[in-house]
Design an enzyme around this catalytic site. Sequence first.
Site, mmCIF file in Angstrom:
data_model
loop_
_atom_site.group_PDB
_atom_site.id
_atom_site.type_symbol
_atom_site.label_atom_id
_atom_site.label_comp_id
_atom_site.label_asym_id
_atom_site.label_seq_id
_atom_site.Cartn_x
_atom_site.Cartn_y
_atom_site.Cartn_z
ATOM 1 N N CYS A 2 6.477 27.293 68.108
ATOM 2 C CA CYS A 2 6.830 27.958 69.367
ATOM 3 C C CYS A 2 7.537 26.968 70.306
ATOM 4 O O CYS A 2 7.269 25.782 70.269
ATOM 5 C CB CYS A 2 5.654 28.532 70.151
ATOM 6 S SG CYS A 2 4.690 29.726 69.230
ATOM 7 N N ARG A 28 12.263 26.132 66.830
ATOM 8 C CA ARG A 28 10.797 26.026 66.829
ATOM 9 C C ARG A 28 10.120 27.369 66.549
ATOM 10 O O ARG A 28 8.899 27.442 66.424
ATOM 11 C CB ARG A 28 10.307 25.501 68.183
ATOM 12 C CG ARG A 28 10.826 24.124 68.522
ATOM 13 C CD ARG A 28 10.251 23.630 69.833
ATOM 14 N NE ARG A 28 8.824 23.521 69.772
ATOM 15 C CZ ARG A 28 8.163 22.476 69.297
ATOM 16 N NH1 ARG A 28 8.835 21.437 68.852
ATOM 17 N NH2 ARG A 28 6.852 22.457 69.274
ATOM 18 N N TRP A 75 6.686 31.478 67.337
ATOM 19 C CA TRP A 75 6.453 31.415 65.897
ATOM 20 C C TRP A 75 5.021 31.907 65.734
ATOM 21 O O TRP A 75 4.072 31.183 66.039
ATOM 22 C CB TRP A 75 6.626 29.975 65.405
ATOM 23 C CG TRP A 75 6.451 29.813 63.936
ATOM 24 C CD1 TRP A 75 5.362 29.338 63.280
ATOM 25 C CD2 TRP A 75 7.421 30.107 62.932
ATOM 26 N NE1 TRP A 75 5.609 29.335 61.927
ATOM 27 C CE2 TRP A 75 6.847 29.796 61.687
ATOM 28 C CE3 TRP A 75 8.716 30.628 62.965
ATOM 29 C CZ2 TRP A 75 7.524 29.967 60.481
ATOM 30 C CZ3 TRP A 75 9.385 30.796 61.773
ATOM 31 C CH2 TRP A 75 8.792 30.463 60.546
ATOM 32 N N ASN A 101 2.087 27.113 73.462
ATOM 33 C CA ASN A 101 2.340 26.710 72.079
ATOM 34 C C ASN A 101 1.071 26.020 71.592
ATOM 35 O O ASN A 101 0.608 25.085 72.227
ATOM 36 C CB ASN A 101 3.541 25.751 72.056
ATOM 37 C CG ASN A 101 3.689 25.011 70.747
ATOM 38 O OD1 ASN A 101 4.171 23.897 70.719
ATOM 39 N ND2 ASN A 101 3.271 25.603 69.659
ATOM 40 N N GLY A 102 0.516 26.523 70.482
ATOM 41 C CA GLY A 102 -0.713 25.920 69.954
ATOM 42 C C GLY A 102 -1.709 27.006 69.575
ATOM 43 O O GLY A 102 -1.336 28.167 69.427
ATOM 44 N N GLU A 479 6.766 17.701 41.680
ATOM 45 C CA GLU A 479 7.396 17.834 42.997
ATOM 46 C C GLU A 479 8.284 16.620 43.309
ATOM 47 O O GLU A 479 9.374 16.768 43.859
ATOM 48 C CB GLU A 479 6.305 18.018 44.069
ATOM 49 C CG GLU A 479 6.796 18.117 45.497
ATOM 50 C CD GLU A 479 7.737 19.284 45.763
ATOM 51 O OE1 GLU A 479 7.909 20.147 44.890
ATOM 52 O OE2 GLU A 479 8.327 19.299 46.858
ATOM 53 N N LYS A 483 12.271 16.955 44.138
ATOM 54 C CA LYS A 483 12.879 16.454 45.375
ATOM 55 C C LYS A 483 14.082 15.572 45.073
ATOM 56 O O LYS A 483 15.137 15.708 45.676
ATOM 57 C CB LYS A 483 11.873 15.656 46.224
ATOM 58 C CG LYS A 483 10.804 16.424 46.920
ATOM 59 C CD LYS A 483 11.261 17.213 48.131
ATOM 60 C CE LYS A 483 11.659 18.613 47.780
ATOM 61 N NZ LYS A 483 10.710 19.665 47.750
ATOM 62 N N GLU A 486 16.992 17.718 43.666
ATOM 63 C CA GLU A 486 17.684 18.692 44.517
ATOM 64 C C GLU A 486 18.467 18.064 45.662
ATOM 65 O O GLU A 486 19.448 18.652 46.105
ATOM 66 C CB GLU A 486 16.734 19.770 45.029
ATOM 67 C CG GLU A 486 15.734 19.311 46.050
ATOM 68 C CD GLU A 486 14.827 20.437 46.543
ATOM 69 O OE1 GLU A 486 15.253 21.592 46.590
ATOM 70 O OE2 GLU A 486 13.680 20.124 46.901
ATOM 71 N N HIS A 502 6.249 12.968 22.672
ATOM 72 C CA HIS A 502 6.653 14.160 21.926
ATOM 73 C C HIS A 502 8.136 14.468 22.157
ATOM 74 O O HIS A 502 8.570 15.614 22.005
ATOM 75 C CB HIS A 502 5.773 15.347 22.310
ATOM 76 C CG HIS A 502 4.323 15.089 22.023
ATOM 77 N ND1 HIS A 502 3.807 15.108 20.737
ATOM 78 C CD2 HIS A 502 3.288 14.748 22.834
ATOM 79 C CE1 HIS A 502 2.506 14.818 20.787
ATOM 80 N NE2 HIS A 502 2.177 14.584 22.047
ATOM 81 N N LYS A 600 17.701 28.167 51.710
ATOM 82 C CA LYS A 600 16.303 27.991 52.125
ATOM 83 C C LYS A 600 15.445 29.148 51.609
ATOM 84 O O LYS A 600 14.313 28.957 51.216
ATOM 85 C CB LYS A 600 16.237 27.908 53.657
ATOM 86 C CG LYS A 600 14.865 27.565 54.198
ATOM 87 C CD LYS A 600 14.512 26.112 53.958
ATOM 88 C CE LYS A 600 13.076 25.795 54.293
ATOM 89 N NZ LYS A 600 12.586 24.612 53.572
HETATM 90 C C1 F6R Z 1 12.418 23.101 47.045
HETATM 91 C C2 F6R Z 1 12.217 24.401 47.666
HETATM 92 C C3 F6R Z 1 12.162 25.585 46.773
HETATM 93 C C4 F6R Z 1 11.161 26.620 47.316
HETATM 94 C C5 F6R Z 1 11.247 27.922 46.493
HETATM 95 C C6 F6R Z 1 10.199 28.927 46.923
HETATM 96 O O1 F6R Z 1 12.444 22.062 47.978
HETATM 97 O O2 F6R Z 1 12.126 24.507 48.852
HETATM 98 O O3 F6R Z 1 11.865 25.236 45.460
HETATM 99 O O4 F6R Z 1 9.875 26.078 47.239
HETATM 100 O O5 F6R Z 1 12.525 28.469 46.621
HETATM 101 O O6 F6R Z 1 10.357 29.278 48.258
HETATM 102 P P1 F6R Z 1 9.220 30.000 49.066
HETATM 103 O O7 F6R Z 1 8.089 29.074 49.206
HETATM 104 O O8 F6R Z 1 9.852 30.364 50.371
HETATM 105 O O9 F6R Z 1 8.818 31.215 48.270
#
Ligand code: F6R
Length: 605
Positions: A2, A28, A75, A101-102, A479, A483, A486, A502, A600
């Site tokens: 927020c 935010r 938010w 906010n909080g 993970e 990272k 990507e 293997h 995203k």
């Molecule tokens: C990687 C990343 C993606 C998301 C995936 C699922 O850094 O952000 O692999 O984790 O697209 O997204 P959500 O969590 O929004 O379902």
Amino acid sequence: MCGIVGIASSNRNVGPLIVDCLKKLEYRGYDSVGVAIVGKHGILIRKGAGKIDSVDEAKCLRCLEGNVGIGHTRWATHGPPTDENAHPHTDCEGRIAVVHNGIIENYMELKKMLIAKGHVFRSSTDTEVIAHLLEENARNNSDFFDVFRRTVRSLSGSYALAVVSVMAPGKIFFARKHSPLVIGLGKDVMFVASDIPAFLDFTNKVIVLNDGELGYIDSGSVYMETIEGKPIDVSSRILVVPWTAEQARKEGFPHFMLKEIHEQPLVIGETIRGFGIDYEKGAEMLVNGKNIFVTAAGTSFHASLYFALLTMKLSSQKVIPFISSEYEVYAHVASEDDVLLAVSQSGETIDTLAALRAFKQKGAKVVSLTNVIGSVIARESDRQIYMKAGPEIGVAATKTFTVQLTALTWLSILISHHTGKIGENELKEINSSLKELPSLVEKTINLYSGWSKELSNFMAKKASAYYLSRGLGVPIALEGALKLKEIAYIHAEGYPAGESKHGPIALVEKNFPVVFVSIEKSLEKRLHGNVEEMKARGAHTIGIIPKDSGLRELFDRTAILPSSNEFLTPILGVVPLQLLAYYTAVEKGYDPDKPRNLAKTVTVE
Ligand code: F6R
């Protein structure tokens, strides 16, 4: 998250200024927006669900007239994003308006007490209790600052507050605890806001509030004191900020991704403070299922896999994890006795939604964990749990991953408690180690920022890397590899260390980077063997290990994690890997916030 804003001016109409400042804080949160102005005839409020521009177009927030006012972009945390739940919130008489906010942790008990005294609530937010509590405390007290001070003292949880009242029409009252708040000192105009970019077009003279500070502004001055009532010398606190508006939006960090990595202690703390009935109900629904399935995509799948491994380890309850785009075969064997846990930061990922719908068609129940209140996955599930990571702007998930891990760890512990595998005493112990988690994450960031940056010089020259682990560390290795792949565009594979021989080990030659994540003491010996296999082929080995590890002397480079409970160590372990990916991307000249070919939120199959 927020965003909040308050503006007091001697001569300007602040309606349009508040809207412009809120737009700078839209990162935010953007579920709903509202403005309250102290007008000639009382407080005027306009607010509604939706983004700032659309609500402003529909309700003309900027048309409100007056020299003092507050605004909020939300938010959602308590209550869905509706017109009623949009801030500002008011008391019964509309003489006080509050933006916040909080999370007010004791809002339920305060609300009960206020309802018993006759107060009428209009929203399902925690914030509204503050407005009514101010009203209640003002009944026998005409000094509104004293009313504000007493009210703030009875709140627990986190807050950044801005309050206006017809009882003190020229002033905006503010307070901060665990949520950011800054004061901007302009010429004939004063600001209070969640973040500096809100007012940077008007002034770069700021005061950054500390936790436990409160006070008020009017058009020409600021008064501040501690929550205990000790006055603060305001002049000694004024800073001149050298940032541009864009730099300030990133709080001085060069990229959102780095800012979000550094935000992890804060949002993990918020998430832990938010553990409550929704987690308990979710755990109950999962435990009552004949089979527990858990599904997600990408980074969220790694968190889900961690949940499955931890739950099986702690409670012996079988959990079936699957990547959401592969839902058909799992939905095929599901029945109405089963429960699906759907994990999605955005709450909109089409693959995860498709899995949810396929399971619902089979009559299975669905519990969801999302970061966005009212998102489609949350709406379509039987029980919702919300993480409290705030909006994540960098495309690569960082803070939402560690928040997912934190939330899912708690869910897993509750399941183990339900099944009798974790007793009351153990639950208490876990609770106290959880409380230390934010500071341990912070410590890890501080310890390994320089280390990761230095390692990135080496990594940036490589075409491939492996990330290996065993047991609870495997999701962290996966993970770490995702990272690096990507955002730094380096081929990186994560897999259980025992798999090396293997096939994958065929690629390993001199100086090939292999990152090992060691979490469980009981698996250390076998991981040791895998490290030796890699070293024998000339690999450059990098260890992410706990403090009490016996593998300290083994690797070419080592990050030793602060000591913590074994099942919280993975949350610390991913931090150096996030930093490594970030610095490697920067070293190669890429923008880590906007990796190529990625979005995203993925709403196509
Ligand atoms: C990687 C990343 C993606 C998301 C995936 C699922 O850094 O952000 O692999 O984790 O697209 O997204 P959500 O969590 O929004 O379902």
